[in-house]
Enzyme design. Structure first.
Site, PDB file in Angstrom:
ATOM      1  N   ALA A  65       0.729  -1.086  -0.022  1.00  0.00           N
ATOM      2  CA  ALA A  65      -0.002   0.023   0.100  1.00  0.00           C
ATOM      3  C   ALA A  65       0.888   1.289  -0.125  1.00  0.00           C
ATOM      4  CB  ALA A  65      -0.940   0.018   1.125  1.00  0.00           C
ATOM      5  N   GLY A 108      -0.304  -5.174   0.611  1.00  0.00           N
ATOM      6  CA  GLY A 108      -1.560  -4.922  -0.187  1.00  0.00           C
ATOM      7  C   GLY A 108      -1.534  -5.420  -1.585  1.00  0.00           C
ATOM      8  N   GLU A 111      -2.256  -9.174  -0.985  1.00  0.00           N
ATOM      9  CA  GLU A 111      -3.564  -9.285  -0.944  1.00  0.00           C
ATOM     10  C   GLU A 111      -4.629  -9.110  -2.051  1.00  0.00           C
ATOM     11  OE1 GLU A 111      -4.544  -7.323   3.600  1.00  0.00           O
ATOM     12  OE2 GLU A 111      -3.644  -6.013   2.155  1.00  0.00           O
ATOM     13  N   GLU A 131       3.174  -6.122   6.978  1.00  0.00           N
ATOM     14  CA  GLU A 131       2.483  -5.058   8.006  1.00  0.00           C
ATOM     15  C   GLU A 131       3.028  -4.883   9.222  1.00  0.00           C
ATOM     16  OE1 GLU A 131      -0.295  -5.948   4.410  1.00  0.00           O
ATOM     17  OE2 GLU A 131       0.886  -7.058   5.798  1.00  0.00           O
TER      18      GLU A 131
END
Length: 257
Positions: A65, A108, A111, A131
């Site tokens: 992200a 991300g 994901e 993370e």
């Protein structure tokens, strides 16, 4: 003018979407994810497209992200902005999505790859949920999808250590469908997409739905969903064409009807 965040093209019945933020290793910000959901929904409505392929570049599928964007965000702002609403839009895409992964697929990015229905990885691909090193945990499905894909013990290790795993390890754990040489990644991905695109589109959609239901439902409820989908397909022209072609020993011509 700034460069587009996504590069989009059509290759016969396959819609190809390429993440295009190379300077930041395709870091996912809210604008990119929103545009991605928009494009995928458009492809989902396009009868000429039967399979969607999502990819990045050689260095990164998506390295995570956009941390600068979210670092100062408050819990209330996450709620008010409906931060993960566009991820839900991607999750609801009915057509099969193949992630074609080279380089980093972290946080991300991992994901997003797991939001897809299949993953073809180059030998250079690296997967992970780092993370924990930032003082948080995955928030776009990482703890849930990774656990369903590789099991509790391995998911616990990966999420609590934040370590990366190789394409080969991801393959051995069942996260990845195929590992191929870097220079064959696009060719192998498009071959898989083309094979699926040649199948009857309605059956492909219902097949995808049935497999996804297996992750969420009890066996009894999953079997009920599968049987209803099976029965429904006997109202399609493609079912009649497929079985007639089988009897006549010829290649079927599926029209998605």
């Amino acid at each position: 003018m700034s460069e587009p965040l996504l590069l989009v093209e059509r290759r016969e019945a396959v819609g190809l979407i390429r993440l295009n933020r190379p300077r930041v290793l395709n870091a996912l910000n809210t604008t990119l994810v929103r545009e991605l959901a928009d494009v995928m929904e458009e492809m989902d409505r396009d009868d000429e497209i039967r399979v969607i392929v999502l990819t990045g570049n050689e260095k990164a599928f998506a390295a995570g992200a956009d941390i600068q964007e979210m670092a100062e965000t408050t819990p209330v702002q996450f709620v008010v902005k409906q931060f993960f609403a566009d991820w839900e839009r991607i999750r609801r895409i009915a057509k099969p999505i193949i992630a074609s992964v080279s380089g980093y697929a972290l946080g991300g990015g991992n994901e997003l790859a797991m939001c897809c229905d299949m993953i073809v990885a180059s030998e250079t691909a690296r997967f992970g949920q780092p993370e924990i090193n930032l003082g948080v945990i995955p928030g776009a499905g990482g703890t849930q999808r990774l656990t369903k894909a590789v099991g509790k013990m391995k998911a616990m290790e990966l999420i609590l250590t934040g370590r990366m795993m190789s394409a080969q390890e991801a393959f051995e754990l069942g996260l990845v469908n195929r590992v191929v040489p870097q220079d064959k990644l696009e060719e192998e991905t498009m071959a898989l997409a083309g094979e699926i695109a040649s199948k009857p589109p309605i059956a492909v959609r219902l097949g995808k739905q049935a497999v996804l239901k297996a992750l969420d439902l009890t066996l009894e409820h999953g079997l009920h969903f599968e049987q209803n989908a099976f029965f429904m397909l006997f109202s399609s022209e493609d079912q009649r064409e497929g079985m007639k072609a089988f009897v006549e020993k010829r290649k079927p011509e599926f029209k998605g009807k």
